[in-house]
Design a protein around this motif. Sequence first.
Motif, PDB file in Angstrom:
ATOM      1  N   GLY A   1       6.669  12.773  -2.430  1.00 24.31           N
ATOM      2  CA  GLY A   1       7.956  13.307  -1.973  1.00 24.31           C
ATOM      3  C   GLY A   1       8.547  12.477  -0.854  1.00 24.31           C
ATOM      4  N   ASP A   2       9.870  12.425  -0.783  1.00 28.19           N
ATOM      5  CA  ASP A   2      10.653  11.649   0.186  1.00 28.19           C
ATOM      6  C   ASP A   2      10.071  10.264   0.426  1.00 28.19           C
ATOM      7  N   VAL A   3       9.633   9.610  -0.655  1.00 28.83           N
ATOM      8  CA  VAL A   3       9.077   8.260  -0.600  1.00 28.83           C
ATOM      9  C   VAL A   3      10.037   7.304  -1.299  1.00 28.83           C
ATOM     10  N   HIS A   4      10.235   6.142  -0.690  1.00 31.29           N
ATOM     11  CA  HIS A   4      11.080   5.106  -1.275  1.00 31.29           C
ATOM     12  C   HIS A   4      10.231   3.856  -1.478  1.00 31.29           C
ATOM     13  N   SER A   5      10.374   3.221  -2.625  1.00 29.90           N
ATOM     14  CA  SER A   5       9.642   1.978  -2.882  1.00 29.90           C
ATOM     15  C   SER A   5      10.617   0.803  -2.846  1.00 29.90           C
ATOM     16  N   VAL A   6      10.128  -0.313  -2.328  1.00 31.03           N
ATOM     17  CA  VAL A   6      10.933  -1.533  -2.236  1.00 31.03           C
ATOM     18  C   VAL A   6      10.110  -2.687  -2.778  1.00 31.03           C
ATOM     19  N   GLN A   7      10.635  -3.376  -3.776  1.00 31.02           N
ATOM     20  CA  GLN A   7       9.937  -4.508  -4.362  1.00 31.02           C
ATOM     21  C   GLN A   7      10.293  -5.765  -3.573  1.00 31.02           C
ATOM     22  N   LEU A   8       9.263  -6.384  -3.011  1.00 28.42           N
ATOM     23  CA  LEU A   8       9.440  -7.553  -2.169  1.00 28.42           C
ATOM     24  C   LEU A   8       8.788  -8.763  -2.823  1.00 28.42           C
ATOM     25  N   LYS A   9       8.805  -9.853  -2.115  1.00 29.62           N
ATOM     26  CA  LYS A   9       8.346 -11.113  -2.700  1.00 29.62           C
ATOM     27  C   LYS A   9       6.869 -11.074  -3.074  1.00 29.62           C
ATOM     28  N   GLN A  10       6.036 -10.490  -2.220  1.00 28.22           N
ATOM     29  CA  GLN A  10       4.598 -10.529  -2.435  1.00 28.22           C
ATOM     30  C   GLN A  10       3.984  -9.184  -2.822  1.00 28.22           C
ATOM     31  N   TYR A  11       4.687  -8.100  -2.589  1.00 26.41           N
ATOM     32  CA  TYR A  11       4.101  -6.785  -2.818  1.00 26.41           C
ATOM     33  C   TYR A  11       5.200  -5.748  -2.945  1.00 26.41           C
ATOM     34  N   VAL A  12       4.816  -4.525  -3.272  1.00 21.89           N
ATOM     35  CA  VAL A  12       5.736  -3.395  -3.314  1.00 21.89           C
ATOM     36  C   VAL A  12       5.409  -2.494  -2.129  1.00 21.89           C
ATOM     37  N   ALA A  13       6.413  -2.223  -1.300  1.00 21.71           N
ATOM     38  CA  ALA A  13       6.226  -1.365  -0.125  1.00 21.71           C
ATOM     39  C   ALA A  13       6.648   0.054  -0.459  1.00 21.71           C
ATOM     40  N   TYR A  14       5.859   1.002   0.003  1.00 21.07           N
ATOM     41  CA  TYR A  14       6.175   2.424  -0.141  1.00 21.07           C
ATOM     42  C   TYR A  14       6.354   2.976   1.268  1.00 21.07           C
ATOM     43  N   ARG A  15       7.490   3.602   1.490  1.00 22.40           N
ATOM     44  CA  ARG A  15       7.774   3.990   2.864  1.00 22.40           C
ATOM     45  C   ARG A  15       8.384   5.371   2.940  1.00 22.40           C
ATOM     46  N   ARG A  16       8.189   5.917   4.112  1.00 19.79           N
ATOM     47  CA  ARG A  16       8.706   7.223   4.477  1.00 19.79           C
ATOM     48  C   ARG A  16       9.233   7.047   5.898  1.00 19.79           C
ATOM     49  N   GLY A  17      10.335   6.287   6.012  1.00 19.80           N
ATOM     50  CA  GLY A  17      10.722   5.723   7.299  1.00 19.80           C
ATOM     51  C   GLY A  17      10.040   4.375   7.372  1.00 19.80           C
ATOM     52  N   PRO A  18       8.939   4.233   8.145  1.00 21.03           N
ATOM     53  CA  PRO A  18       8.157   2.991   8.090  1.00 21.03           C
ATOM     54  C   PRO A  18       7.302   2.951   6.831  1.00 21.03           C
ATOM     55  N   ASN A  19       6.785   1.778   6.504  1.00 18.22           N
ATOM     56  CA  ASN A  19       5.859   1.660   5.386  1.00 18.22           C
ATOM     57  C   ASN A  19       4.592   2.451   5.678  1.00 18.22           C
ATOM     58  N   PHE A  20       4.062   3.110   4.661  1.00 21.27           N
ATOM     59  CA  PHE A  20       2.738   3.710   4.801  1.00 21.27           C
ATOM     60  C   PHE A  20       1.749   3.097   3.818  1.00 21.27           C
ATOM     61  N   ALA A  21       2.257   2.408   2.785  1.00 25.41           N
ATOM     62  CA  ALA A  21       1.386   1.752   1.809  1.00 25.41           C
ATOM     63  C   ALA A  21       2.090   0.526   1.252  1.00 25.41           C
ATOM     64  N   SER A  22       1.308  -0.501   0.975  1.00 26.98           N
ATOM     65  CA  SER A  22       1.815  -1.708   0.319  1.00 26.98           C
ATOM     66  C   SER A  22       0.861  -2.030  -0.825  1.00 26.98           C
TER      67      SER A  22
END
Length: 306
Positions: A220-241
């Motif tokens: 819930g309330d999680v946003h994913s961002v696909q970056l050059k080396q990994y996918v970041a999952y964040r809830r404000g700041p990143n909590f998982a990559s």
Amino acid sequence: MGRSEGDGVVLRLFRRSGDSATELVGSAVPLERGLQAYVERNMTALLGVRFLDTEVRTGPLHGGRIDSLGLDEDGSPTIVEYKRGRDENVINQALFYLAWLRDHQDAFEALVARRLGPDAVAEVDWSSPRIICVAADYSRYDVHAIGEMNRRIDLVRYRQFGDDLLTLELVASVAGGTARGGSGGGLVVARPTAEQRLAGASEAVRALYDDIDGRLLDFGDVHSVQLKQYVAYRRGPNFASVKVQARSLLVYLRLDPAAVELVEGFTRDVRGIGHHGTGDLEVRITSPAGLDRAEPLLRSAYEAVA
């Protein structure tokens, strides 16, 4: 009002006093220069962005000034614009400045070198420059519009409670889809990191990635961002990559490795070890059973950034 009304989550803040709950009255007064300065002084803590400069002039062609420039935890160049009035079109203004930024990559990297040191230039990732808009409120048209713009944009809403409390809500976030290549490069369509790495991964790893992606987003309330080396999952700041490898997934979590029982081949303390992705705890996942085993750690990292 003691709550934030609109298209996002309704925020209510209470002071606990014994068994009583007193709702605090929030203020959405027009953002003043003093609040911008406060955000800039505390940008890493508040937005997960390292502050670089303020009121950056864009020259005679663009004829404006970027409110704040920074570098986020993923190495993405970041424009922060503050909406001072309800009718101000801060989103279009930020997009205008984004065009300037992509045309002045060398100047930005020189600024990074001056503020953060020459070694920090290697961290700059031009695959997904970022815009953060900070405002007292947004209309439903603002929230809809950023989904149509194909750019990486976050809408952050603020409220002040008295003289000593400030809340920030992530109202909406989109990952975008196009990016410019390295310094001096032309405009290219950026293939999602997951697609690039999954193409060379085994069928089993592709299934693992689909599974972990679904689990993280389902928190819930999680946003994913696909970056050059990994996918970041964040809830404000990143909590998982999540970084896809040929036979496994490497997951970096924003957890203290000293608070976790480390298991050889499964979890590792990567403090002081160079790696892509945000987080000091590395989790290696090679099977569905390993993902099930890792889920409590994923959940703990998610809850830690609440």
